[in-house]
Design a protein around this motif. Structure first.
Motif, PDB file in Angstrom:
ATOM      1  N   ARG A 257       0.779  -1.219   0.000  1.00  0.00           N
ATOM      2  CA  ARG A 257       0.000   0.000   0.000  1.00  0.00           C
ATOM      3  C   ARG A 257       0.817   1.277   0.000  1.00  0.00           C
ATOM      4  NH1 ARG A 257       0.373   1.830   4.646  1.00  0.00           N
ATOM      5  NH2 ARG A 257      -1.339   3.308   4.595  1.00  0.00           N
TER       6      ARG A 257
ATOM      7  N   ALA B 232       2.071   6.050  23.866  1.00  0.00           N
ATOM      8  CA  ALA B 232       1.160   6.092  22.719  1.00  0.00           C
ATOM      9  C   ALA B 232       0.324   4.823  22.677  1.00  0.00           C
ATOM     10  CB  ALA B 232       1.957   6.255  21.430  1.00  0.00           C
TER      11      ALA B 232
ATOM     12  N   VAL C 183      -2.487   4.807  25.170  1.00  0.00           N
ATOM     13  CA  VAL C 183      -3.625   5.637  24.774  1.00  0.00           C
ATOM     14  C   VAL C 183      -4.417   4.966  23.658  1.00  0.00           C
ATOM     15  CG1 VAL C 183      -4.292   7.845  23.757  1.00  0.00           C
ATOM     16  CG2 VAL C 183      -2.500   7.758  25.493  1.00  0.00           C
ATOM     17  N   LEU C 184      -3.714   4.340  22.722  1.00  0.00           N
ATOM     18  CA  LEU C 184      -4.376   3.826  21.525  1.00  0.00           C
ATOM     19  C   LEU C 184      -4.952   2.428  21.703  1.00  0.00           C
ATOM     20  CD1 LEU C 184      -1.816   5.111  18.901  1.00  0.00           C
ATOM     21  CD2 LEU C 184      -3.930   6.187  19.654  1.00  0.00           C
ATOM     22  N   GLY C 185      -4.446   1.687  22.674  1.00  0.00           N
ATOM     23  CA  GLY C 185      -5.095   0.426  22.988  1.00  0.00           C
ATOM     24  C   GLY C 185      -4.416  -0.829  22.483  1.00  0.00           C
ATOM     25  N   GLY C 186      -3.108  -0.833  22.272  1.00  0.00           N
ATOM     26  CA  GLY C 186      -2.468  -2.084  21.871  1.00  0.00           C
ATOM     27  C   GLY C 186      -0.974  -1.935  21.786  1.00  0.00           C
TER      28      GLY C 186
ATOM     29  N   LEU D 199       0.882  -1.830  19.503  1.00  0.00           N
ATOM     30  CA  LEU D 199       1.041  -1.618  18.078  1.00  0.00           C
ATOM     31  C   LEU D 199       2.355  -0.957  17.722  1.00  0.00           C
ATOM     32  CD1 LEU D 199      -0.816  -2.185  15.835  1.00  0.00           C
ATOM     33  CD2 LEU D 199      -1.777   0.089  16.060  1.00  0.00           C
ATOM     34  N   LEU D 200       2.617   0.165  18.372  1.00  0.00           N
ATOM     35  CA  LEU D 200       3.773   0.956  17.977  1.00  0.00           C
ATOM     36  C   LEU D 200       5.073   0.255  18.316  1.00  0.00           C
ATOM     37  CD1 LEU D 200       2.317   4.389  18.895  1.00  0.00           C
ATOM     38  CD2 LEU D 200       3.066   3.675  16.648  1.00  0.00           C
TER      39      LEU D 200
ATOM     40  N   LEU E  82      -7.391  12.507  16.384  1.00  0.00           N
ATOM     41  CA  LEU E  82      -6.904  12.302  17.751  1.00  0.00           C
ATOM     42  C   LEU E  82      -7.748  13.088  18.761  1.00  0.00           C
ATOM     43  CD1 LEU E  82      -3.032  12.436  17.271  1.00  0.00           C
ATOM     44  CD2 LEU E  82      -4.401  10.468  17.949  1.00  0.00           C
TER      45      LEU E  82
ATOM     46  N   LEU F 151     -10.878  10.304  18.969  1.00  0.00           N
ATOM     47  CA  LEU F 151     -10.354   9.431  20.023  1.00  0.00           C
ATOM     48  C   LEU F 151     -10.421  10.108  21.380  1.00  0.00           C
ATOM     49  CD1 LEU F 151      -7.261   7.772  18.317  1.00  0.00           C
ATOM     50  CD2 LEU F 151      -9.635   7.040  18.320  1.00  0.00           C
TER      51      LEU F 151
ATOM     52  N   THR G  17      -2.314  14.723  27.528  1.00  0.00           N
ATOM     53  CA  THR G  17      -1.386  13.880  26.764  1.00  0.00           C
ATOM     54  C   THR G  17      -0.549  14.749  25.827  1.00  0.00           C
ATOM     55  OG1 THR G  17      -3.178  12.286  26.720  1.00  0.00           O
ATOM     56  CG2 THR G  17      -1.256  11.800  25.359  1.00  0.00           C
TER      57      THR G  17
ATOM     58  N   LEU H 230       2.348  11.698  20.350  1.00  0.00           N
ATOM     59  CA  LEU H 230       1.341  10.816  19.765  1.00  0.00           C
ATOM     60  C   LEU H 230       1.256  10.986  18.259  1.00  0.00           C
ATOM     61  CD1 LEU H 230      -2.012  10.613  21.704  1.00  0.00           C
ATOM     62  CD2 LEU H 230      -0.593   8.782  20.827  1.00  0.00           C
TER      63      LEU H 230
ATOM     64  N   LEU I  51       2.020   8.175  15.599  1.00  0.00           N
ATOM     65  CA  LEU I  51       1.007   7.764  14.621  1.00  0.00           C
ATOM     66  C   LEU I  51       1.498   7.986  13.194  1.00  0.00           C
ATOM     67  CD1 LEU I  51      -2.566   8.691  15.816  1.00  0.00           C
ATOM     68  CD2 LEU I  51      -1.660   6.468  15.189  1.00  0.00           C
TER      69      LEU I  51
ATOM     70  N   GLY J  37      -4.049   0.591   7.025  1.00  0.00           N
ATOM     71  CA  GLY J  37      -5.341   1.104   7.469  1.00  0.00           C
ATOM     72  C   GLY J  37      -5.328   2.420   8.227  1.00  0.00           C
ATOM     73  N   ILE J  38      -4.188   2.801   8.810  1.00  0.00           N
ATOM     74  CA  ILE J  38      -4.180   4.011   9.642  1.00  0.00           C
ATOM     75  C   ILE J  38      -4.437   5.258   8.795  1.00  0.00           C
ATOM     76  CG2 ILE J  38      -2.750   5.527  11.053  1.00  0.00           C
ATOM     77  CD1 ILE J  38      -3.407   3.258  12.690  1.00  0.00           C
TER      78      ILE J  38
ATOM     79  N   LEU K 259      -6.464  -5.187  13.899  1.00  0.00           N
ATOM     80  CA  LEU K 259      -5.073  -4.920  14.274  1.00  0.00           C
ATOM     81  C   LEU K 259      -4.954  -4.505  15.736  1.00  0.00           C
ATOM     82  CD1 LEU K 259      -2.428  -4.721  12.479  1.00  0.00           C
ATOM     83  CD2 LEU K 259      -2.785  -2.262  12.532  1.00  0.00           C
ATOM     84  N   VAL K 260      -5.914  -3.700  16.186  1.00  0.00           N
ATOM     85  CA  VAL K 260      -5.850  -3.171  17.550  1.00  0.00           C
ATOM     86  C   VAL K 260      -6.847  -3.925  18.414  1.00  0.00           C
ATOM     87  CG1 VAL K 260      -5.966  -1.077  18.936  1.00  0.00           C
ATOM     88  CG2 VAL K 260      -5.408  -0.931  16.514  1.00  0.00           C
ATOM     89  N   PRO K 261      -6.337  -4.578  19.467  1.00  0.00           N
ATOM     90  CA  PRO K 261      -7.210  -5.461  20.234  1.00  0.00           C
ATOM     91  C   PRO K 261      -8.271  -4.747  21.080  1.00  0.00           C
ATOM     92  CG  PRO K 261      -5.006  -5.392  21.195  1.00  0.00           C
ATOM     93  CD  PRO K 261      -4.942  -4.624  19.916  1.00  0.00           C
ATOM     94  N   ALA K 262      -8.014  -3.525  21.511  1.00  0.00           N
ATOM     95  CA  ALA K 262      -8.981  -2.853  22.397  1.00  0.00           C
ATOM     96  C   ALA K 262      -8.716  -1.355  22.359  1.00  0.00           C
ATOM     97  CB  ALA K 262      -8.833  -3.364  23.831  1.00  0.00           C
ATOM     98  N   GLY K 263      -9.448  -0.632  23.154  1.00  0.00           N
ATOM     99  CA  GLY K 263      -9.160   0.789  23.301  1.00  0.00           C
ATOM    100  C   GLY K 263      -9.944   1.665  22.356  1.00  0.00           C
ATOM    101  N   PRO K 264      -9.683   2.972  22.436  1.00  0.00           N
ATOM    102  CA  PRO K 264     -10.495   3.941  21.692  1.00  0.00           C
ATOM    103  C   PRO K 264     -10.410   3.775  20.175  1.00  0.00           C
ATOM    104  CG  PRO K 264      -8.617   5.019  22.745  1.00  0.00           C
ATOM    105  CD  PRO K 264      -8.676   3.635  23.280  1.00  0.00           C
ATOM    106  N   ILE K 265      -9.240   3.409  19.641  1.00  0.00           N
ATOM    107  CA  ILE K 265      -9.135   3.245  18.192  1.00  0.00           C
ATOM    108  C   ILE K 265     -10.087   2.161  17.722  1.00  0.00           C
ATOM    109  CG2 ILE K 265      -7.673   2.369  16.326  1.00  0.00           C
ATOM    110  CD1 ILE K 265      -5.491   3.982  17.136  1.00  0.00           C
TER     111      ILE K 265
END
Lengths: 351, 286
Positions: A106, A186, A189-192, A194-195, B81, B85, B91, B96, B100, B109-110, B154-160
């Motif tokens: 992508r 980060a 805050v974002l929930g995984g 990931l970063l 953000l 979110l 913060t 962040l 990101l 996907g982001i 991709l993200v298991p939980a949280g605001p995203i």
């Protein structure tokens, strides 16, 4: 004879692949050993050339002696690139990494860069008098030119520097002390996680930097030395894409000085010729006049936008006439090229 | 087509999807709706059809009752953000945003969710009766429409993840959201359109509203048989050109199911004129 390079670029759907093939046929008929590299798997074109299937390795076009064709397989080129630039274990890890796949799928610059490496391979093989490159349409073709620099930026640029600090050649990069807590924050805050995962991947990617940086410079040089031609039609979208080419690309990047308008109507339609010697009913006569007037208006409109475009950017303007049927054979490809002598003149002369 | 709240307009590049988006916006505002037109990845086409040089990230009025904007990624990321979110003020958003940014270059996907998030956010805000989106061309369309699914995986939980799920529901809600596909009656646009229809049938991330066929030539009231008797010249050549193209168009027209036909507009010079005239055609069609 050193290998000459003709780059045919522009947005999608303007007929780049067909013109590239036509130029390839024309060159082979001038006794130049020619390879056309295309990115477009247009089946009709493969049929016209009489080639079953095209792959990364050039296939001989049986119906046209002296002509070879290759089709860029992006994922194969991408893998070849990793094996070329990374240690075997890093290569294995990278190719199995979902982020790396995502990057290849992508990130348009990555595909365009892989295409550039392929082009360089073909040029440097010294098998050819002429290599014709049909560029990937991403970004209206401009990505192909900016990709080497963009790759260097992504892999060696500010993001990785932020994560790792300056790179030390030959050593696997390490996190900077400040980066990891920032990533954790980060992620919280974002929930995984990931970063942190991405960061690990970027470390591996970083080890490709020296190889890619070196190669990117070589690709840039090939592009600067190539003869580049931008192809468009006289419709707004492809012309907007073509305009980016001349406004955003620096002159020394091998920027084209020629614009080809493909699928053009005959300019003679713009004169309102009298309808003589036609023994037809009055309604037919009116219909013929109205229809010509419609199309003549279209010719005038296209003439105006083309002239303005070429003048604004000081370009050579070449028209390729509209063909009622798309070329379906080597012979019709050759005929297409003959219909645009100014384009044919861009082929090198055999020595 | 105008009774949904959020309508995405897509098609192969160059078929006139920006013109269709702009003309539908003009029609809707003529009919008294408050309309927002959004250029999702590149706003230049849309801007031209509204007769302006460029569109900003904040909505600007382009006609009475019609506002328009272009999604710029940096501004969209910041808004995502803060507004979506609800990242707390305490913060350090600089870190962040930067993190990101790294993610947007690499994780699938982001970038897409941040971009498609803008029109969906405008839908949620309900400031407009209709949000019309000049969506990415077919080749990229699904990476945007599927972005909420990709992110939720991709993200298991949280605001995203919560946000992604909410977005996915809004996109798939056939009462709220629909997709209009534009094609021209030519081989490649029609084949790509059909491939897209097949894909939507398998992955119903959005509801198809209609397929619009653009730049259709009218039948010429001239018998093809008599052309051979005419003297050579532009009248005959232009008639042959029209008839040949018409025949090819009719063949590809058969290959798509569509009752929405927009005529080839001869001799129009500016994009603004094209959009106005197309809006007149729409007024008769729907």
């Amino acid at each position: 004879m050193t290998t000459q390079v003709l780059v045919i670029t522009g947005g999608g759907g303007v007929g780049k692949t067909t013109l590239s093939a036509a130029l390839g046929v024309g060159a082979a008929r001038r006794n130049l050993r020619t390879c056309v590299i295309t990115v477009d798997p247009a089946k009709r074109l493969a049929d016209a050339l009489g080639v079953e299937s095209l792959g990364n390795q050039p296939t001989e076009v049986v119906r046209q002696p002296g002509l070879w064709a290759a089709m860029l397989d992006v994922s194969a080129a991408w893998e070849a690139m990793v094996h070329r630039h990374a240690d075997p274990d890093v290569a294995q890890r990278l190719l199995a990494d979902p982020f790396f796949r995502a990057l290849a799928d992508r990130f348009p610059a990555a595909q365009a860069y892989a295409a550039g490496e392929q082009m360089a391979e073909h040029i440097e093989s010294h098998r050819w008098d002429l290599v014709v490159v049909d560029t990937p349409p991403a970004g209206g073709g401009i990505d192909f030119y900016t990709a080497p620099g963009r790759m260097r930026e992504v892999i060696g640029g500010r993001l990785l520097k932020w994560l790792t600090g300056a790179s030390i050649p030959g050593r696997r990069a390490l996190y900077k002390v400040t980066a990891r807590p920032a990533l954790r924050l980060a992620d919280a805050v974002l929930g995984g996680p990931l970063l942190e995962e991405v960061a690990d991947f970027l470390m591996d990617l970083r080890s490709l930097y020296d190889g890619i940086s070196h190669r990117a410079k070589a690709i840039d040089l090939h592009l600067q030395q190539a003869n580049s031609i931008v192809v468009t039609t006289a419709y707004p979208t492809p012309m907007r894409e073509a305009r980016r080419f001349f406004e955003e690309l620096p002159l020394d990047a091998g920027r084209a000085q020629t614009i080809v308008f493909n699928k053009q109507l005959p300019p003679s339609w713009s004169d309102k010729a009298a309808l003589r010697g036609a023994d037809v009913a009055a309604t037919t006569r009116t219909a013929l006049r109205d229809n010509l007037s419609n199309w003549a208006g279209e010719v005038r409109r296209q003439h105006d936008v083309k002239q303005a475009f070429a003048a604004r950017h000081s370009l050579q303007l070449i028209n390729v006439p509209w063909a009622n049927e798309p070329p379906t054979s080597v012979e019709s490809l050759a005929k297409l090229l003959t219909s645009a002598p100014a384009l044919e003149a861009h082929l090198p002369v055999a020595t | 087509m105008l009774d949904r709240k959020l309508v995405f307009v897509s098609g192969k590049g160059g078929v006139g999807k920006s013109a269709v988006t702009a003309s539908l916006a003009l029609l809707a505002s003529r009919r008294g709706l408050r309309v927002l037109a959004v250029g999702m990845v590149e706003g230049l086409g849309l801007a031209g059809h509204f007769g302006v040089d460029r569109l900003g990230y904040s909505p600007s009025q382009v006609r009475s009752g019609t506002e328009a904007l272009t999604v710029y990624r940096d501004e969209a990321l910041d808004e995502y953000l803060r507004l979506q979110l609800h990242v707390p003020r305490a913060t350090p958003t600089k870190i962040l945003t930067r993190a990101l940014d790294v993610l947007a270059e690499t994780a699938p996907g982001i970038r897409e969710i941040v971009t498609i998030g803008k029109p969906v956010y405008e839908l949620w805000q309900s400031r407009y009766d209709l949000v019309l989106v000049d969506a990415p061309p077919l080749g990229q369309l699904f990476s945007y429409l599927r972005a909420p699914n990709t992110i939720a995986d991709l993200v298991p939980a949280g605001p995203i993840q919560r946000q992604a799920n909410h977005m996915r529901e809004s996109l798939a809600d056939s009462e709220l959201t629909s997709l209009v596909l534009v094609t021209t009656p030519e081989e490649l646009p029609v084949l790509e359109t059909r491939a897209t229809l097949d894909r939507i049938a398998v992955e119903p991330v959005i509801t198809l509203d209609a397929v619009v066929v653009n730049r259709l030539l009218n039948a010429l009231p001239i018998d093809a048989e008599i052309l051979g008797d005419l003297p050579e010249g532009p009248h005959r050549a232009a008639a042959e050109h029209h008839l040949t193209t018409y025949r090819q168009q009719q063949r590809w027209l058969q290959a798509v199911e569509s009752e929405l036909h927009l005529p080839y507009l001869f001799g129009l010079h500016t994009a603004g004129e094209v959009a106005e005239q197309m809006a007149d055609v729409w007024d008769e069609l729907i």
